[in-house]
Write a protein that holds these residues in place. Structure first.
Motif, PDB file in Angstrom:
ATOM      1  N   LEU A  65     110.358  36.839 -44.584  1.00  0.00           N
ATOM      2  CA  LEU A  65     109.182  36.801 -43.708  1.00  0.00           C
ATOM      3  C   LEU A  65     109.030  35.423 -43.067  1.00  0.00           C
ATOM      4  CD1 LEU A  65     106.128  37.921 -42.972  1.00  0.00           C
ATOM      5  CD2 LEU A  65     105.513  36.537 -44.933  1.00  0.00           C
TER       6      LEU A  65
ATOM      7  N   VAL B 273     109.394  35.691 -39.105  1.00  0.00           N
ATOM      8  CA  VAL B 273     108.155  35.497 -38.355  1.00  0.00           C
ATOM      9  C   VAL B 273     108.000  34.030 -37.935  1.00  0.00           C
ATOM     10  CG1 VAL B 273     105.663  35.862 -38.335  1.00  0.00           C
ATOM     11  CG2 VAL B 273     107.128  37.436 -39.570  1.00  0.00           C
TER      12      VAL B 273
ATOM     13  N   PHE C 265     107.584  33.288 -34.167  1.00  0.00           N
ATOM     14  CA  PHE C 265     106.314  32.643 -33.849  1.00  0.00           C
ATOM     15  C   PHE C 265     106.555  31.396 -32.986  1.00  0.00           C
ATOM     16  CE2 PHE C 265     102.136  32.788 -36.393  1.00  0.00           C
ATOM     17  CZ  PHE C 265     101.407  32.595 -35.241  1.00  0.00           C
TER      18      PHE C 265
ATOM     19  N   PHE D 218     101.197  39.715 -36.881  1.00  0.00           N
ATOM     20  CA  PHE D 218      99.943  39.673 -37.653  1.00  0.00           C
ATOM     21  C   PHE D 218      99.614  41.076 -38.172  1.00  0.00           C
ATOM     22  CE2 PHE D 218      97.825  35.734 -35.513  1.00  0.00           C
ATOM     23  CZ  PHE D 218      98.780  34.940 -36.105  1.00  0.00           C
TER      24      PHE D 218
ATOM     25  N   ILE E 104     101.891  41.912 -41.078  1.00  0.00           N
ATOM     26  CA  ILE E 104     101.496  41.189 -42.298  1.00  0.00           C
ATOM     27  C   ILE E 104     100.231  41.807 -42.888  1.00  0.00           C
ATOM     28  CG2 ILE E 104     100.575  38.992 -43.138  1.00  0.00           C
ATOM     29  CD1 ILE E 104     102.506  37.588 -41.178  1.00  0.00           C
ATOM     30  N   THR E 105      99.263  42.092 -42.022  1.00  0.00           N
ATOM     31  CA  THR E 105      98.002  42.660 -42.495  1.00  0.00           C
ATOM     32  C   THR E 105      98.238  44.014 -43.166  1.00  0.00           C
ATOM     33  OG1 THR E 105      96.924  41.559 -40.643  1.00  0.00           O
ATOM     34  CG2 THR E 105      95.648  43.243 -41.807  1.00  0.00           C
TER      35      THR E 105
ATOM     36  N   ARG F  60     100.028  43.638 -46.489  1.00  0.00           N
ATOM     37  CA  ARG F  60      99.170  43.176 -47.576  1.00  0.00           C
ATOM     38  C   ARG F  60      98.224  44.279 -48.045  1.00  0.00           C
ATOM     39  NH1 ARG F  60      99.232  40.251 -51.656  1.00  0.00           N
ATOM     40  NH2 ARG F  60     100.764  41.861 -51.647  1.00  0.00           N
TER      41      ARG F  60
ATOM     42  N   THR G 252      95.896  38.180 -46.727  1.00  0.00           N
ATOM     43  CA  THR G 252      96.488  38.376 -45.403  1.00  0.00           C
ATOM     44  C   THR G 252      96.464  37.077 -44.609  1.00  0.00           C
ATOM     45  OG1 THR G 252      95.716  40.666 -45.436  1.00  0.00           O
ATOM     46  CG2 THR G 252      96.313  39.736 -43.291  1.00  0.00           C
TER      47      THR G 252
ATOM     48  N   ILE H 191      99.482  34.752 -43.070  1.00  0.00           N
ATOM     49  CA  ILE H 191      99.543  34.374 -41.653  1.00  0.00           C
ATOM     50  C   ILE H 191      99.611  32.848 -41.526  1.00  0.00           C
ATOM     51  CG2 ILE H 191      98.166  34.309 -39.525  1.00  0.00           C
ATOM     52  CD1 ILE H 191      97.346  37.226 -40.141  1.00  0.00           C
TER      53      ILE H 191
ATOM     54  N   ALA I 227     106.547  28.305 -38.677  1.00  0.00           N
ATOM     55  CA  ALA I 227     106.860  28.308 -37.249  1.00  0.00           C
ATOM     56  C   ALA I 227     107.021  26.874 -36.738  1.00  0.00           C
ATOM     57  CB  ALA I 227     105.778  29.035 -36.462  1.00  0.00           C
TER      58      ALA I 227
END
Lengths: 149, 310
Positions: free
Chosen positions: A36, A40, A44, A130, A133-134, A137, B179, B183, B190
């Motif tokens: 991940l 990401v 990103f 996002f 990921i949300t 989870r 979450t 993020i 990044a």
């Protein structure tokens, strides 16, 4: 449902589920998380650049990190497949799982099918990650999977 | 060396460090010295990092003495509530100090606003830290506790209890925080990946200063994760206090944060132009930075499995 049950009863699933070894479930989860960060993380960075952050960085230079991104995808997909087989009967019927898959497929499709750099697409891509990921989870909290680390 | 020992050792740094940081900034104004100002900001950043382990080792220290008949839980609760406020102020000061350092890298005309904000927050942080330290000292030193001690002021639940109730009473708070924590993690990576890989020699066509605008996104990710992480800890400290993986994670985090300071503050890195190779020290820092950030992920992800299960 019979397929999911068969999947979950397979020797690999049994090992992932029942082995006390730190190399079973915990290590697979760790690989999934490292995948991940690479996938990401790099995506990103590229999307932030396209959206206008650090405009002095040549996009082509940032895209030399793409192999790292695909490495991340490979790690996450392989470990994710193992995690899924281990929890097939609960995750296979979990709506959050399908939302997560839809987000990932769309996000990867945006990377593969990229044409001209486009700010809106870059922002959409970030939002899709996002979303993935949300949903990922919340897979642990929706349905009957509350013990999912 | 036990975790309570670590707490007694580290708890001096936020107090004395805050005073030193404020002193350096005031001195920089008197002497009109850019070098002193930068030193002051850097002290604030380092001290704010060290405040995390100082706070996080506190619950183990509490467990070590909670059973003693001569220890008042009201004193500990008052100390903990003061610490929550002091930690929050300290971290805001640390982020602002970093922003001021970061801005200097870009601005041809330095704006005085970040420094003014850092100074204001510095004063508040010194006061909050002094109060926390005083209340902490009173836990084991009844001779300095006032007769009308802090026990009486603990009628209403304080900051720590409030944060815990927000997380525990709201069933979606924990998954939402998780979450956001993920993020924030991807945001950090990044920035950390391209930044350190450039220093190591990938993307050589990118001059290091071109990456300048990327850095605050890492700080944003870090702030998200510090806030959500602290909410986890305050709400369920018992899951972490006995878990070695948690302390390893925090150790990696503090060291990785120090690397960010190096990459922000050291001129050598910012002179690395298009096609140029970074100095060996910078490359060593970048390599260790990547190892440390993956260390944070490693210990964080294995926390539920290596220690107590949760």
């Amino acid at each position: 449902m019979a397929f999911l049950a068969w999947l979950e009863a397979s020797p690999v699933s049994t090992w992932v589920n029942q082995s006390e070894s730190v190399f079973a479930y915990p290590a697979i989860l760790l690989v999934h998380t490292i995948g991940l960060t690479l996938l990401v993380g790099v995506s990103f960075a590229v999307n932030l650049r396209i959206a206008g952050v650090a405009a002095q960085v040549p996009l082509a230079a940032l895209r030399t990190l793409t192999p790292l991104m695909w490495t991340g995808l490979a790690l996450s997909a392989a470990s994710g497949a193992l995690l899924l087989t281990a929890k097939a009967t609960t995750m296979g019927v979990n709506p959050a799982f399908y939302v997560k898959m839809a987000c990932i497929v769309a996000a990867v499709a945006l990377i593969v099918g990229r044409r001209e750099p486009n700010k809106a697409v870059a922002v959409l891509s970030i939002l899709l990650w996002f979303g993935a990921i949300t949903a990922g989870r919340f897979m642990a909290y929706l349905g009957e999977a509350a013990q999912f680390g | 060396m036990t975790i309570p020992h670590v707490h007694l050792l580290l708890n001096h740094f936020p107090v004395l460090g805050a005073v030193a940081g404020l002193g350096l900034l005031l001195l920089s104004l008197v002497r009109r010295s850019e070098a002193l100002k930068r030193a002051g900001l850097e002290v604030w950043f380092v001290v704010s990092l060290l405040t995390f382990p100082a706070y996080l080792s506190g619950n183990a220290a509490e467990q070590a003495i909670a059973e003693r008949p001569d220890v008042s839980m009201a004193f500990i609760a008052a100390h903990e509530d003061a610490a929550v406020w002091a930690l929050a102020l300290m971290q805001i000061t640390g982020v602002l100090a970093w922003l001021a350092l970061w801005k200097e890298r870009r601005a041809t005309h330095a704006s005085p606003l970040p420094l003014a904000a850092v100074l204001l927050l510095s004063v508040l942080t010194v006061a909050a830290m002094a109060r926390t330290a005083t209340l902490g000292g009173e836990i084991r030193h009844p001779e300095i506790a006032a007769a009308d001690g802090v026990g009486a002021t603990q009628a209403s639940p304080g900051a720590a209890a409030w944060v815990a109730s927000v997380v525990i009473d709201n069933p979606w708070a924990w998954p939402t925080n998780e979450t956001l924590h993920f993020i924030g993690l991807t945001l950090v990576f990044a920035v950390v990946l391209p930044l350190n890989l450039r220093v190591l020699g990938l993307m050589r066509s990118v001059p290091f200063p071109a990456l300048h605008r990327l850095l605050p996104w890492a700080m944003l990710g870090f702030v998200i994760n510090a806030v959500t992480g602290m909410m986890f800890f305050i709400a369920a400290a018992e899951q972490y206090t006995l878990n070695p993986a948690f302390y390893w994670k925090i150790a990696c985090l503090v060291a990785a944060g120090a690397n960010i300071l190096y990459l922000t503050g050291v001129d050598d890195v910012w002179k690395v132009g298009e096609g140029a190779t970074a100095p060996a020290i910078a490359r060593a820092v970048a390599a260790s930075s990547l190892v440390l950030w993956f260390g944070v992920v490693f210990w964080g992800r294995l926390m539920p499995f290596l220690g107590l299960t949760f």
